[in-house]
Design a protein around this motif. Structure first.
Motif, PDB file in Angstrom:
ATOM      1  N   TYR A 103       0.785  -1.230   0.000  1.00 53.97           N
ATOM      2  CA  TYR A 103       0.000   0.000   0.000  1.00 53.97           C
ATOM      3  C   TYR A 103       0.818   1.282   0.000  1.00 53.97           C
ATOM      4  O   TYR A 103       0.295   2.343  -0.307  1.00 53.97           O
ATOM      5  CB  TYR A 103      -0.952   0.020   1.200  1.00 53.97           C
ATOM      6  N   GLY A 104       2.108   1.206   0.345  1.00 57.38           N
ATOM      7  CA  GLY A 104       2.875   2.438   0.493  1.00 57.38           C
ATOM      8  C   GLY A 104       4.217   2.418  -0.204  1.00 57.38           C
ATOM      9  O   GLY A 104       4.795   1.365  -0.458  1.00 57.38           O
ATOM     10  N   VAL A 119       6.437   6.934   4.744  1.00 58.57           N
ATOM     11  CA  VAL A 119       5.734   5.994   3.879  1.00 58.57           C
ATOM     12  C   VAL A 119       4.470   6.702   3.418  1.00 58.57           C
ATOM     13  O   VAL A 119       3.654   7.139   4.233  1.00 58.57           O
ATOM     14  CB  VAL A 119       5.380   4.687   4.619  1.00 58.57           C
ATOM     15  N   GLY A 161       1.105   6.604   0.883  1.00 56.69           N
ATOM     16  CA  GLY A 161       0.225   5.694   0.171  1.00 56.69           C
ATOM     17  C   GLY A 161       0.325   5.873  -1.336  1.00 56.69           C
ATOM     18  O   GLY A 161       0.224   6.990  -1.840  1.00 56.69           O
TER      19      GLY A 161
END
Length: 124
Positions: free
Chosen positions: A29-30, A41, A43
Motif C-alpha cells: 500500500y505504500g 511511507v 500511500g
C-alpha cells in the motif's frame, strides 16, 4: 519483481536533493521515501489520486499536482515541510508499483500468517 528501489531528484526547503524511494510487494500500500533525517511511507493510491485529480490527502500528508510538478506537504508533531517532485518521475514510480502489485490486488500480496498468529482461530 517484488521490489523497486529508485533514486528521485527532489526540491526541499534546503535546496535540491536526491532521495531514495522503495516499494515492496510484501507492503503493497505504500512507497517509502528516505528524506534527509526522516523516512516517510506515503500511500501509493494517494499519489495516484493526486496525479489523476490534481490533489489528494488531508491531515499529515497533502499532495498537489500542478503542471510538471508534484508538491507533497508533510506534517508531524516534530514539524512540517514540503518536497517537490517532477511529475514524470513520480508518475513513473507509481506506475512501476502498479506493475508489481496491480491495484485491487494488494491483499493478495500481504503475508497473513502474522495476523493469524495474533488472532488464533480467525481465518484470513
Amino acid at each position: 519483481m517484488t521490489a523497486i528501489d529508485a533514486t528521485v531528484h527532489v526540491l526541499l526547503a534546503t535546496g535540491p536533493a536526491v532521495v531514495e524511494a522503495s516499494y515492496r510487494a510484501a507492503e503493497p500500500y505504500g512507497i517509502t521515501f528516505g528524506f534527509p533525517g526522516a523516512e516517510w511511507v506515503i500511500g501509493r493510491e494517494l499519489l495516484a489520486e493526486a496525479l489523476r485529480d490534481g490533489h489528494a490527502g488531508i491531515g499529515d500528508v497533502r499532495v498537489t499536482a500542478r503542471g510538471d510538478l508534484i508538491t507533497i506537504g508533510l506534517a508531524s508533531p516534530d514539524g512540517c515541510g514540503w518536497v517537490v517532485f517532477r511529475r514524470d518521475d513520480l508518475a513513473d514510480l507509481v506506475a512501476r508499483t502498479f506493475d508489481t502489485v496491480r491495484p485491487g490486488n494488494e491483499s493478495d500480496a500481504l503475508d497473513w500468517s502474522a495476523a493469524a498468529e495474533v488472532f488464533p482461530g480467525v481465518t484470513f
